[in-house]
Design a protein around this motif. Structure first.
Motif, PDB file in Angstrom:
ATOM      1  N   GLU A 104       0.812  -1.220   0.000  1.00  0.00           N
ATOM      2  CA  GLU A 104       0.000   0.000   0.000  1.00  0.00           C
ATOM      3  C   GLU A 104       0.844   1.267   0.000  1.00  0.00           C
ATOM      4  O   GLU A 104       0.346   2.342  -0.342  1.00  0.00           O
ATOM      5  N   LEU A 105       2.129   1.183   0.352  1.00  0.00           N
ATOM      6  CA  LEU A 105       2.990   2.367   0.376  1.00  0.00           C
ATOM      7  C   LEU A 105       3.824   2.523  -0.891  1.00  0.00           C
ATOM      8  O   LEU A 105       4.391   3.597  -1.124  1.00  0.00           O
ATOM      9  N   LEU A 106       3.917   1.497  -1.713  1.00  0.00           N
ATOM     10  CA  LEU A 106       4.746   1.584  -2.921  1.00  0.00           C
ATOM     11  C   LEU A 106       4.274   2.661  -3.904  1.00  0.00           C
ATOM     12  O   LEU A 106       5.108   3.399  -4.437  1.00  0.00           O
ATOM     13  N   PRO A 107       2.965   2.822  -4.176  1.00  0.00           N
ATOM     14  CA  PRO A 107       2.567   3.911  -5.085  1.00  0.00           C
ATOM     15  C   PRO A 107       2.914   5.297  -4.542  1.00  0.00           C
ATOM     16  O   PRO A 107       3.326   6.182  -5.303  1.00  0.00           O
ATOM     17  N   VAL A 108       2.782   5.487  -3.241  1.00  0.00           N
ATOM     18  CA  VAL A 108       3.140   6.770  -2.626  1.00  0.00           C
ATOM     19  C   VAL A 108       4.641   6.995  -2.749  1.00  0.00           C
ATOM     20  O   VAL A 108       5.093   8.092  -3.080  1.00  0.00           O
ATOM     21  N   LEU A 109       5.414   5.954  -2.519  1.00  0.00           N
ATOM     22  CA  LEU A 109       6.867   6.042  -2.606  1.00  0.00           C
ATOM     23  C   LEU A 109       7.313   6.361  -4.026  1.00  0.00           C
ATOM     24  O   LEU A 109       8.182   7.199  -4.246  1.00  0.00           O
ATOM     25  N   ARG A 110       6.684   5.718  -4.997  1.00  0.00           N
ATOM     26  CA  ARG A 110       7.035   5.956  -6.398  1.00  0.00           C
ATOM     27  C   ARG A 110       6.689   7.387  -6.813  1.00  0.00           C
ATOM     28  O   ARG A 110       7.482   8.061  -7.473  1.00  0.00           O
ATOM     29  N   ALA A 111       5.511   7.869  -6.421  1.00  0.00           N
ATOM     30  CA  ALA A 111       5.113   9.241  -6.759  1.00  0.00           C
ATOM     31  C   ALA A 111       6.056  10.258  -6.116  1.00  0.00           C
ATOM     32  O   ALA A 111       6.422  11.252  -6.743  1.00  0.00           O
ATOM     33  N   ALA A 112       6.458  10.009  -4.876  1.00  0.00           N
ATOM     34  CA  ALA A 112       7.386  10.919  -4.197  1.00  0.00           C
ATOM     35  C   ALA A 112       8.747  10.910  -4.879  1.00  0.00           C
ATOM     36  O   ALA A 112       9.401  11.956  -4.993  1.00  0.00           O
ATOM     37  N   ALA A 113       9.194   9.748  -5.353  1.00  0.00           N
ATOM     38  CA  ALA A 113      10.485   9.659  -6.032  1.00  0.00           C
ATOM     39  C   ALA A 113      10.464  10.427  -7.350  1.00  0.00           C
ATOM     40  O   ALA A 113      11.422  11.139  -7.675  1.00  0.00           O
ATOM     41  N   VAL A 114       9.386  10.309  -8.090  1.00  0.00           N
ATOM     42  CA  VAL A 114       9.280  11.049  -9.352  1.00  0.00           C
ATOM     43  C   VAL A 114       9.217  12.551  -9.076  1.00  0.00           C
ATOM     44  O   VAL A 114       9.848  13.348  -9.764  1.00  0.00           O
ATOM     45  N   ARG A 115       8.483  12.945  -8.033  1.00  0.00           N
ATOM     46  CA  ARG A 115       8.389  14.356  -7.663  1.00  0.00           C
ATOM     47  C   ARG A 115       9.757  14.896  -7.230  1.00  0.00           C
ATOM     48  O   ARG A 115      10.065  16.061  -7.448  1.00  0.00           O
ATOM     49  N   ALA A 116      10.599  14.047  -6.642  1.00  0.00           N
ATOM     50  CA  ALA A 116      11.924  14.484  -6.200  1.00  0.00           C
ATOM     51  C   ALA A 116      12.921  14.589  -7.343  1.00  0.00           C
ATOM     52  O   ALA A 116      14.026  15.076  -7.158  1.00  0.00           O
ATOM     53  N   GLY A 117      12.544  14.117  -8.539  1.00  0.00           N
ATOM     54  CA  GLY A 117      13.421  14.246  -9.694  1.00  0.00           C
ATOM     55  C   GLY A 117      14.161  12.985 -10.086  1.00  0.00           C
ATOM     56  O   GLY A 117      15.087  13.032 -10.880  1.00  0.00           O
ATOM     57  N   ILE A 118      13.740  11.848  -9.558  1.00  0.00           N
ATOM     58  CA  ILE A 118      14.385  10.579  -9.911  1.00  0.00           C
ATOM     59  C   ILE A 118      13.768  10.076 -11.203  1.00  0.00           C
ATOM     60  O   ILE A 118      12.543  10.036 -11.351  1.00  0.00           O
ATOM     61  N   ASP A 119      14.616   9.681 -12.143  1.00  0.00           N
ATOM     62  CA  ASP A 119      14.166   9.157 -13.425  1.00  0.00           C
ATOM     63  C   ASP A 119      13.470   7.810 -13.205  1.00  0.00           C
ATOM     64  O   ASP A 119      14.028   6.912 -12.577  1.00  0.00           O
ATOM     65  N   ALA A 120      12.261   7.667 -13.735  1.00  0.00           N
ATOM     66  CA  ALA A 120      11.485   6.436 -13.537  1.00  0.00           C
ATOM     67  C   ALA A 120      12.175   5.222 -14.168  1.00  0.00           C
ATOM     68  O   ALA A 120      11.995   4.097 -13.702  1.00  0.00           O
ATOM     69  N   ALA A 121      12.986   5.440 -15.193  1.00  0.00           N
ATOM     70  CA  ALA A 121      13.695   4.322 -15.825  1.00  0.00           C
ATOM     71  C   ALA A 121      14.826   3.791 -14.941  1.00  0.00           C
ATOM     72  O   ALA A 121      15.273   2.664 -15.113  1.00  0.00           O
ATOM     73  N   ARG A 122      15.283   4.589 -13.978  1.00  0.00           N
ATOM     74  CA  ARG A 122      16.372   4.186 -13.092  1.00  0.00           C
ATOM     75  C   ARG A 122      15.869   3.671 -11.750  1.00  0.00           C
ATOM     76  O   ARG A 122      16.648   3.466 -10.834  1.00  0.00           O
ATOM     77  N   MET A 123      14.548   3.491 -11.619  1.00  0.00           N
ATOM     78  CA  MET A 123      13.967   2.998 -10.371  1.00  0.00           C
ATOM     79  C   MET A 123      13.695   1.514 -10.457  1.00  0.00           C
ATOM     80  O   MET A 123      13.293   1.009 -11.498  1.00  0.00           O
ATOM     81  N   ARG A 124      13.910   0.852  -9.371  1.00  0.00           N
ATOM     82  CA  ARG A 124      13.547  -0.557  -9.236  1.00  0.00           C
ATOM     83  C   ARG A 124      12.627  -0.651  -8.034  1.00  0.00           C
ATOM     84  O   ARG A 124      13.010  -0.282  -6.927  1.00  0.00           O
ATOM     85  N   VAL A 125      11.386  -1.105  -8.226  1.00  0.00           N
ATOM     86  CA  VAL A 125      10.393  -1.175  -7.155  1.00  0.00           C
ATOM     87  C   VAL A 125      10.253  -2.629  -6.728  1.00  0.00           C
ATOM     88  O   VAL A 125      10.003  -3.508  -7.555  1.00  0.00           O
ATOM     89  N   VAL A 126      10.441  -2.873  -5.418  1.00  0.00           N
ATOM     90  CA  VAL A 126      10.419  -4.220  -4.865  1.00  0.00           C
ATOM     91  C   VAL A 126       9.468  -4.246  -3.683  1.00  0.00           C
ATOM     92  O   VAL A 126       9.566  -3.402  -2.792  1.00  0.00           O
ATOM     93  N   GLY A 127       8.571  -5.204  -3.664  1.00  0.00           N
ATOM     94  CA  GLY A 127       7.696  -5.377  -2.512  1.00  0.00           C
ATOM     95  C   GLY A 127       8.429  -6.092  -1.391  1.00  0.00           C
ATOM     96  O   GLY A 127       9.256  -6.972  -1.642  1.00  0.00           O
ATOM     97  N   VAL A 128       8.135  -5.735  -0.170  1.00  0.00           N
ATOM     98  CA  VAL A 128       8.803  -6.356   0.976  1.00  0.00           C
ATOM     99  C   VAL A 128       8.381  -7.821   1.117  1.00  0.00           C
ATOM    100  O   VAL A 128       9.178  -8.673   1.495  1.00  0.00           O
ATOM    101  N   ASP A 129       7.125  -8.095   0.786  1.00  0.00           N
ATOM    102  CA  ASP A 129       6.617  -9.449   0.944  1.00  0.00           C
ATOM    103  C   ASP A 129       7.110 -10.396  -0.143  1.00  0.00           C
ATOM    104  O   ASP A 129       7.105 -11.604   0.043  1.00  0.00           O
ATOM    105  N   ASP A 130       7.532  -9.878  -1.284  1.00  0.00           N
ATOM    106  CA  ASP A 130       8.106 -10.714  -2.344  1.00  0.00           C
ATOM    107  C   ASP A 130       9.488 -10.176  -2.696  1.00  0.00           C
ATOM    108  O   ASP A 130       9.638  -9.337  -3.569  1.00  0.00           O
ATOM    109  N   PRO A 131      10.517 -10.656  -1.986  1.00  0.00           N
ATOM    110  CA  PRO A 131      11.880 -10.141  -2.201  1.00  0.00           C
ATOM    111  C   PRO A 131      12.405 -10.493  -3.589  1.00  0.00           C
ATOM    112  O   PRO A 131      11.891 -11.397  -4.248  1.00  0.00           O
TER     113      PRO A 131
END
Length: 164
Positions: free
Chosen positions: A26-53
């Motif tokens: 439930e926090l991953l979409p918020v985290l991703r939106a905050a990262a994009v707002r901070a200026g991080i390139d979406a192509a350089r992001m890797r999103v990993v769920g804690v429950d599925d390492p």
């Protein structure tokens, strides 16, 4: 006590940094939106769920990891965050900056709270990659009030270090 300059990680350039975002679903979409707002390139992001390492054989050289954990009730989230940080360790470069955000189970992250959280995470990244104790970013009154608001709403932000 401040660490010596040779032990500090290199400054993190958000425009060109590889970043791992890990957290509860439930926090991953918020985290991703905050990262994009901070200026991080979406192509350089890797999103990993804690429950599925990630796959243990997979490697990547990210210089920054942001871990967001929702803590249900009185359960301390620090151990869960530590386990999440260890599970994504193969995706990180040695000396990568790791910032952990824990959110109370009752807290709903409103847009104003998300912006305050983003600025606090950016402040933690700046502090972690400052060359010396004298060059650390200053936390002004507005940022202090924002941090107090985050704490009052049940959000904690801290840095962790694993290994070297």
């Amino acid at each position: 006590m401040a660490r010596s300059p040779h032990e500090r990680p290199a400054p993190v350039d958000l425009a060109s940094a590889d970043v791992v975002l890990a957290g509860t679903q439930e926090l991953l979409p918020v985290l991703r939106a905050a990262a994009v707002r901070a200026g991080i390139d979406a192509a350089r992001m890797r999103v990993v769920g804690v429950d599925d390492p990630p796959d243990p054989d997979e490697t990547w050289d990210a210089t920054l990891a942001v871990i967001a954990i929702r803590r249900p009730g009185d359960d301390p989230a620090f151990h869960r965050a530590q386990a999440a940080a260890e599970s994504i360790d193969p995706l990180l470069a040695p000396g990568a900056v790791r910032v952990v955000v824990t959110v109370s189970g009752l807290t709903r992250l409103a847009p104003k709270l998300e912006r305050t959280l983003t600025s606090e995470v950016l402040h933690q990244i700046g502090v972690a990659s400052a060359w010396s104790g004298f060059g650390r970013p200053f936390r002004g009154l507005r940022m202090r009030l924002g941090l107090a608001g985050l704490r009052a709403s049940g959000v904690r932000v801290f840095r962790i270090s694993i290994g070297t």
